[in-house]
Design a protein around this motif. Structure first.
Motif, PDB file in Angstrom:
ATOM      1  N   HIS A 100      31.969   1.176   5.126  1.00 44.70           N
ATOM      2  CA  HIS A 100      31.989   1.180   3.658  1.00 44.70           C
ATOM      3  C   HIS A 100      30.717   0.563   3.104  1.00 44.70           C
ATOM      4  CE1 HIS A 100      32.624  -3.192   3.078  1.00 44.70           C
ATOM      5  NE2 HIS A 100      33.295  -3.112   4.222  1.00 44.70           N
ATOM      6  N   TYR A 138      32.280   0.010  -3.507  1.00 36.71           N
ATOM      7  CA  TYR A 138      32.893   1.323  -3.349  1.00 36.71           C
ATOM      8  C   TYR A 138      34.211   1.360  -4.109  1.00 36.71           C
ATOM      9  CZ  TYR A 138      35.783  -0.955   0.258  1.00 36.71           C
ATOM     10  OH  TYR A 138      36.625  -1.781   0.929  1.00 36.71           O
ATOM     11  N   LEU A 141      36.835   9.328   0.694  1.00 36.22           N
ATOM     12  CA  LEU A 141      36.211   9.125   2.001  1.00 36.22           C
ATOM     13  C   LEU A 141      35.438  10.367   2.403  1.00 36.22           C
ATOM     14  CD1 LEU A 141      38.344   6.724   2.234  1.00 36.22           C
ATOM     15  CD2 LEU A 141      38.265   7.158   4.696  1.00 36.22           C
ATOM     16  N   ALA A 163      33.714   5.080   3.377  1.00 34.39           N
ATOM     17  CA  ALA A 163      34.402   4.995   2.094  1.00 34.39           C
ATOM     18  C   ALA A 163      33.397   5.224   0.980  1.00 34.39           C
ATOM     19  CB  ALA A 163      35.078   3.632   1.942  1.00 34.39           C
TER      20      ALA A 163
END
Length: 650
Positions: free
Chosen positions: A274, A278, A283, A306
């Protein structure tokens, strides 16, 4: 007209996400933004991943949920016949050696295409269909759009599913990838891959394909109670997110082999990363398939992050996925009677969405979120899954993959940044260090009040076209990454929507001529002399009134054969007095663009009506031009344009 695959997110659904954002005062020009660098960070185990995803997603859910729906390879020996293939063109791609999915492929001996849900192989010597394979099911529409990647005797067919419009087609079925063996007397299905989410794009280097999909968490939100307030609805949705299991986020994949055995897998949480910032609502997953090896126990070796993404650009060493800001209109949710849909064409930033039915409302208009594009880079130089390298941000919005170019360790990115009220804009080119995606340099002030219509980077030089009423073609000197600069500017009417390198010192533009007021008049093909970057000039122009070309928005439709200067451009005229549908054949040399003639496919009958098929692609094979429509493939002599054969595709 350009069909866009974008999700429209209504203003109220963005209210939570944008509450801390600031923009330029209304009516002012956009200002440079200082954007924080972003890095992908691995989760500390599955529990950490679930906690992070829940927290971020809960902070971005609204009373309406997550907003609109997501828009959304052992090497074979070359055969003797492959070595003896006639000289032929290939798919018009951004980077040499990096193949892109398209509706038709050829190796000189065969033409492979998928139309009406059926893959067909045409022998270029006999000019006959030698094999076919039905790929769609009985309950699926025959017009399901599909693209192809081919390596040796293996083809990967990419069906774009989901609830999006694609190139004018209605929503169809599920996203799925079909591996097909082309070696036998008839093509044979080797396996089917069904990933969770929507197909974004793919690139192939050698026989290895990298496919990018994106997905939303699979969370069912509670039905609102009668007379529930928006605050109560939002609170209930937040609770649903905080209770959702990790499996709601982990992208799933279903693989069916040639024997019909089905294997279901999910991306391992150890393979999910990630950025520092975010939303948790999307995804991206990168799948890897070696067409030469086929489906193995590793499946597609997926990795996820992510983040969101809608544009893919690839080189032989790198795969870039970028996320544009969503299209946003300053309309409160309460004022929208019909749910907005993705616009069929690129909207004028000064005009409201044509798809939203709006009534006057005294509610305050929320502040637009800042326009910024996230860029993620993966290393694809080795076999197996890619490895993450870096991430970064730039202000503004990309036009397409041609807005990106990696060169000598740097990534060049061209974007347009709109003001808060969408009334003013300016474009810039940013240079980022490829290994960190930190900014090295930038040059701005391109096309004040306009937006980018086309970009092309060729080595240390860049070309950028902006347009509103006239077309400035800018030449950029990018030799010093820390100090890129504009070296020349050419103002002409109309614009180029696609730029293609010609011979040394020449640039080809495909676009629209326009009046001095900016009204488009028809297709124009321009030849530019860019040998002197300080003084670009147009040498020649071919203008076809009241017409448009698919090559304006899809470069795969443009054929340029450098050996002779032969060019083919699909063309549809729409004048009541002059209806002509086919492909315009040109000769483009160092001095002029010359029209040689038109290629048309036979008129087709449909019930009580007749129609002229639109030509979508053109190829050179030997001494012939092969053109492709949804109805058939036609072969014409390259020199005389005389018809040699027609192969129906139905």
């Amino acid at each position: 007209m350009k069909t866009l695959i974008r999700t429209v997110v209504a203003g109220a659904a963005l209210a939570t996400a944008i509450s801390a954002c600031t923009s330029a005062p209304e009516g002012t020009a956009p200002t440079k933004q200082r954007l924080p660098a972003i890095r992908l960070v691995s989760y500390n185990g599955c529990d950490d991943m679930l906690a992070g995803l829940r927290e971020h997603a809960a902070g971005n859910v609204s009373q309406w949920g997550f907003g609109g729906a997501m828009p959304m390879f052992m090497t074979r020996e070359k055969s003797a016949s492959a070595d003896a293939a006639p000289e032929h063109s290939t798919t018009n791609t951004h980077e040499a050696g990096v193949d892109e999915p398209d509706l038709v492929k050829t190796d000189g001996n065969r033409v492979i295409t998928v139309t009406g849900g059926t893959l067909r192989i045409i022998d270029t010597a006999t000019r006959k269909v030698t094999g076919s394979l039905k790929l769609t099911k009985a309950n699926e529409p025959a017009y399901a759009p599909a693209d192809l990647l081919v390596s040796g005797d293996r083809a990967l067919v990419l069906f774009r599913g989901g609830d999006i419009m694609y190139k004018g087609f209605a929503p169809v079925g599920q996203t799925r990838y079909l591996l097909v063996d082309l070696a036998g007397a008839e093509p044979k299905l080797l396996g089917t891959i069904k990933p969770q989410g929507t197909y974004v794009d793919a690139r192939m280097v050698g026989s290895t394909v990298r496919l990018v999909t994106r997905s939303q968490p699979d969370i069912t939100f509670p039905q609102p109670k009668e007379n529930a307030s928006e605050a109560e609805m939002k609170k209930a949705n937040e609770a649903a997110v905080r209770q959702a299991p990790l499996t709601a986020w982990l992208p799933k994949i279903e693989i069916t082999d040639a024997a019909g055995t089905v294997t279901k897998k999910a991306v391992d949480c150890a393979r999910v990363s990630h950025p520092a910032d975010y939303t948790g609502t999307s995804l991206l997953t990168v799948h890897t398939i070696d067409l030469a090896q086929g489906l193995t126990d590793a499946g597609t070796d997926p990795i996820s992050l992510a983040a969101d993404g809608d544009t893919v650009y690839g080189t032989g060493q790198s795969l870039y996925v970028t996320s544009n800001p969503r299209w946003w209109w300053p309309v409160p949710m309460a004022a929208v009677e019909d749910t907005p849909q993705a616009p069929a064409t690129e909207p004028d930033p000064a005009e409201p969405s044509p798809s939203a039915k709006v009534t006057l409302s005294p509610e305050p208009t929320p502040t637009a979120p800042p326009e910024e594009t996230e860029v993620h880079r993966f290393d694809i130089s080795k076999a197996g899954p890619p490895s993450y390298v870096a991430s970064g941000k730039v202000p503004g919005r990309l036009l397409n993959q041609y807005s990106l170019s990696e060169y000598e360790g740097n990534l060049r990115v061209a974007t347009t940044l709109n003001s808060a009220d969408q009334k003013t804009s300016a474009s810039s080119v940013y240079v980022l260090k490829a290994d960190t995606l930190d900014k090295v340099g930038e040059v701005g002030g391109l096309g004040e009040g306009e937006r980018i219509y086309s970009v092309r980077f060729i080595g240390p030089v860049g070309y950028c076209v902006t347009f509103k009423q006239v077309d400035p073609l800018y030449t950029l000197d990018l030799r010093d990454p820390a100090a890129p600069k504009v070296t020349g500017e050419l103002k002409i009417t109309g614009y180029s929507a696609y730029l293609h390198p010609g011979n040394d010192g020449r640039l080809i533009g495909i676009g629209q001529e326009a009046s001095d007021k900016g009204r488009t008049l028809g297709t124009q093909i321009s030849l530019f002399d860019v040998s002197n970057p300080a003084s670009p000039r147009r040498l020649s122009q071919m203008f076809q009134k009241d017409s448009g070309s698919e090559a304006e928005w899809d470069p795969h439709a443009f054929l340029y054969w450098p050996k002779t200067g032969l060019s083919v451009v699909p063309l549809n005229t729409y004048s009541e007095k002059n209806e002509e549908i086919g492909a315009m054949v040109l000769k483009i040399d160092d001095t002029a663009v010359t029209k040689l003639g038109m290629i048309k496919h036979p008129v087709q009958k449909q019930k009580d009506a007749t129609y002229q098929p639109s030509i979508q692609r053109a190829m050179v094979i030997g001494d012939s031009i092969w053109t492709v429509s949804t109805d058939g493939v036609q072969v014409n002599d390259m020199n005389t344009l005389a018809e040699q054969a027609y192969i129906p595709l139905h």
